[in-house]
Design an enzyme around this catalytic site. Structure first.
Site, PDB file in Angstrom:
ATOM      1  N   CYS A  65       0.838  -1.204   0.000  1.00  0.00           N
ATOM      2  CA  CYS A  65       0.000   0.000   0.000  1.00  0.00           C
ATOM      3  C   CYS A  65       0.874   1.255   0.000  1.00  0.00           C
ATOM      4  O   CYS A  65       1.858   1.323   0.736  1.00  0.00           O
ATOM      5  CB  CYS A  65      -0.921  -0.002   1.216  1.00  0.00           C
ATOM      6  SG  CYS A  65      -2.088   1.395   1.236  1.00  0.00           S
ATOM      7  N   CYS A  69      -0.526   4.952   6.873  1.00  0.00           N
ATOM      8  CA  CYS A  69      -1.319   4.815   8.100  1.00  0.00           C
ATOM      9  C   CYS A  69      -0.514   4.049   9.161  1.00  0.00           C
ATOM     10  O   CYS A  69      -0.151   2.891   8.958  1.00  0.00           O
ATOM     11  CB  CYS A  69      -2.625   4.092   7.802  1.00  0.00           C
ATOM     12  SG  CYS A  69      -3.575   4.828   6.443  1.00  0.00           S
ATOM     13  N   CYS A  72      -1.268   0.344  10.395  1.00  0.00           N
ATOM     14  CA  CYS A  72      -1.543  -0.715   9.426  1.00  0.00           C
ATOM     15  C   CYS A  72      -0.298  -1.506   9.063  1.00  0.00           C
ATOM     16  O   CYS A  72       0.735  -0.934   8.701  1.00  0.00           O
ATOM     17  CB  CYS A  72      -2.168  -0.108   8.175  1.00  0.00           C
ATOM     18  SG  CYS A  72      -2.662  -1.345   6.956  1.00  0.00           S
ATOM     19  N   CYS A 109     -17.126  -9.149   3.345  1.00  0.00           N
ATOM     20  CA  CYS A 109     -16.471  -7.860   3.211  1.00  0.00           C
ATOM     21  C   CYS A 109     -15.247  -8.014   2.320  1.00  0.00           C
ATOM     22  O   CYS A 109     -14.298  -8.723   2.678  1.00  0.00           O
ATOM     23  CB  CYS A 109     -16.060  -7.328   4.577  1.00  0.00           C
ATOM     24  SG  CYS A 109     -17.449  -7.165   5.726  1.00  0.00           S
ATOM     25  N   CYS A 142     -20.104  -6.202   1.125  1.00  0.00           N
ATOM     26  CA  CYS A 142     -19.587  -4.874   1.456  1.00  0.00           C
ATOM     27  C   CYS A 142     -18.209  -4.739   0.818  1.00  0.00           C
ATOM     28  O   CYS A 142     -17.379  -5.648   0.927  1.00  0.00           O
ATOM     29  CB  CYS A 142     -19.488  -4.704   2.967  1.00  0.00           C
ATOM     30  SG  CYS A 142     -18.802  -3.113   3.503  1.00  0.00           S
ATOM     31  N   CYS A 202     -20.775   2.039   6.063  1.00  0.00           N
ATOM     32  CA  CYS A 202     -20.145   1.345   7.187  1.00  0.00           C
ATOM     33  C   CYS A 202     -18.879   2.125   7.532  1.00  0.00           C
ATOM     34  O   CYS A 202     -17.996   2.283   6.681  1.00  0.00           O
ATOM     35  CB  CYS A 202     -19.812  -0.091   6.780  1.00  0.00           C
ATOM     36  SG  CYS A 202     -18.853  -1.027   7.994  1.00  0.00           S
ATOM     37  N   ARG A 272     -20.197  -3.394  15.496  1.00  0.00           N
ATOM     38  CA  ARG A 272     -19.468  -4.620  15.183  1.00  0.00           C
ATOM     39  C   ARG A 272     -18.137  -4.675  15.941  1.00  0.00           C
ATOM     40  O   ARG A 272     -17.354  -3.731  15.887  1.00  0.00           O
ATOM     41  CB  ARG A 272     -19.198  -4.696  13.677  1.00  0.00           C
ATOM     42  CG  ARG A 272     -18.506  -5.980  13.227  1.00  0.00           C
ATOM     43  CD  ARG A 272     -18.282  -5.963  11.722  1.00  0.00           C
ATOM     44  NE  ARG A 272     -19.507  -5.587  11.034  1.00  0.00           N
ATOM     45  CZ  ARG A 272     -19.539  -4.856   9.928  1.00  0.00           C
ATOM     46  NH1 ARG A 272     -18.436  -4.419   9.375  1.00  0.00           N
ATOM     47  NH2 ARG A 272     -20.694  -4.575   9.363  1.00  0.00           N
TER      48      ARG A 272
END
Length: 389
Positions: A65, A69, A72, A109, A142, A202, A272
């Site tokens: 990526c 962040c 992560c 998801c 999702c 979400c 959740r």
């Protein structure tokens, strides 16, 4: 406790608590913890009964990526020893999803690392959505693909997507300390794009990144204002090789107070329990079911969860039941423009927030960091081994 009676009454009326009341929940003592859980449990049962919705993650593209962040393991410069692979083909993703659906999951998801999808990526994910839906009647799908460009949410909806996930993660005031390659406003914009396209929005948070009580309340009230249908509560998994590897700030009791606060602020929303529950809630996970009405089954994106069978046994032993595909998750008043119960353009429920008090900080667990509970995923998507579901 007058505070809890007030919060229960407000939760049953879908009335927003004040900031001071939300902060007070986080400041309650361990001696009062069971009272807090019982009070928030009344609100949870009023809107969702004893049903638990199961969700299953499929990591379509792992690692590599370009975003930074700090939390992560897939970030730019991450030294975490995770699985790295490019896009799964639609058939591969559909087979991975099938394991979770066979285990009782109601929602799949589909997640991909990266800043956001290209138009070609949207085509690829659209093919995957169709492949899953063609083989599984009643399944919800999702997508979680990062920042959306104009028209992409509409294309995903046309392909059959029911929802789109994009978390705010932390408060606006501290977001720049966590990520520098995109902004908090970028995230808000993507949630709004999903909502406007008729997708069930979400959006949630990550607790345990060194934030204050005020930061937690800020992000939850921001989520309330965005009015997502589901709010995932993640607890930081401090991967070695990431900037937050030393952030072990959560105890099981702290996690339960956070979940209770989220339930009081978002009483009629699918709350959740997401990543990190095994690491930080540990043997207290069954109590969390009295606060949240949704969990992820099995493994996460780059880390392993507890065995899927153990999840199902925990739900049954705690006196809850798995929600079937024949049930609508959200209360009737929330079912509107989106396929899974979004408000469309109806706006948030309840009164506006007001007031502010001081809260306490998080405490490290008595036994110190539980690095032994952080297990890198080595099975399922991207491997030749059977998934955990």
């Amino acid at each position: 406790m007058d505070l809890l009676n007030t919060l229960v009454d407000k939760g049953l009326r879908r009335e927003t608590p004040t900031r001071g009341e939300a902060l007070a929940v986080l400041a309650t003592s361990d001696d009062d913890l069971l009272d807090v859980v019982a009070a928030a449990g009344k609100v949870r049962r009023h809107w969702f009964g004893r049903r638990v919705k199961l969700n299953y993650l499929v990591n379509l593209k792992s690692g590599l990526c370009p975003e930074d962040c700090s939390y992560c393991s897939q970030r730019l410069g991450s030294g975490a020893d995770i699985l790295k692979y490019t896009w799964l083909k639609p058939d591969e993703a559909s087979r991975a999803a099938a394991a979770g659906l066979a285990g009782g999951a109601k929602r799949v998801c589909l997640v991909a690392s990266g800043r956001g999808p290209t138009d070609r990526d949207v085509d690829r994910v659209s093919d995957t959505i169709r492949a899953i839906k063609d083989r599984n009647e009643g399944v919800e799908v999702c997508a979680c693909l990062g920042l959306l460009s104009e028209g992409q949410a509409e294309r995903l909806r046309e392909a059959g997507a029911d929802a789109y996930n994009h978390n705010l993660n932390t408060s606006e005031s501290t977001y720049g300390d966590i990520t520098t390659t995109h902004t908090y406003a970028d995230r808000v914009d993507t949630v709004r794009k999903a909502h406007a396209a008729g997708l069930s929005a979400c959006s949630g948070l990550i607790a345990g990144m060194g934030e204050s009580d005020e930061d937690l309340v800020d992000v939850v009230f921001s989520l309330r204002a965005l009015d997502p249908d589901s709010v995932p509560v993640n607890f930081l998994i401090p991967f070695e090789g990431t900037p937050l590897a030393k952030e072990w700030n959560l105890t099981p009791q702290r996690c339960l107070r956070i979940l209770a606060m989220v339930r009081f602020v978002c009483p009629d929303v699918e709350v959740r329990i997401a990543g990190g529950r095994e690491v930080h809630l540990r043997t207290m996970q069954p109590l969390a079911l009295h606060l949240a009405n949704s969990v992820f089954l099995g493994d996460y994106l780059t880390s392993e969860g507890q065995a899927g069978r153990a999840d199902l046994e925990m739900i049954a032993d705690a006196g809850f039941e798995v929600e079937g595909t024949d049930r609508v998750t959200l209360p009737e008043h929330r079912v509107g423009g989106g396929a899974c119960g979004s408000h469309g353009s109806g706006g948030a429920c309840g009164a506006a927030p007001a007031g502010a008090d001081a809260g306490d900080g998080a405490a490290r667990g008595a036994d110190g960091p539980r690095t032994d509970l952080v297990a890198v995923r080595r099975r399922g998507a991207g491997t030749d081994l059977a998934p955990n579901a």
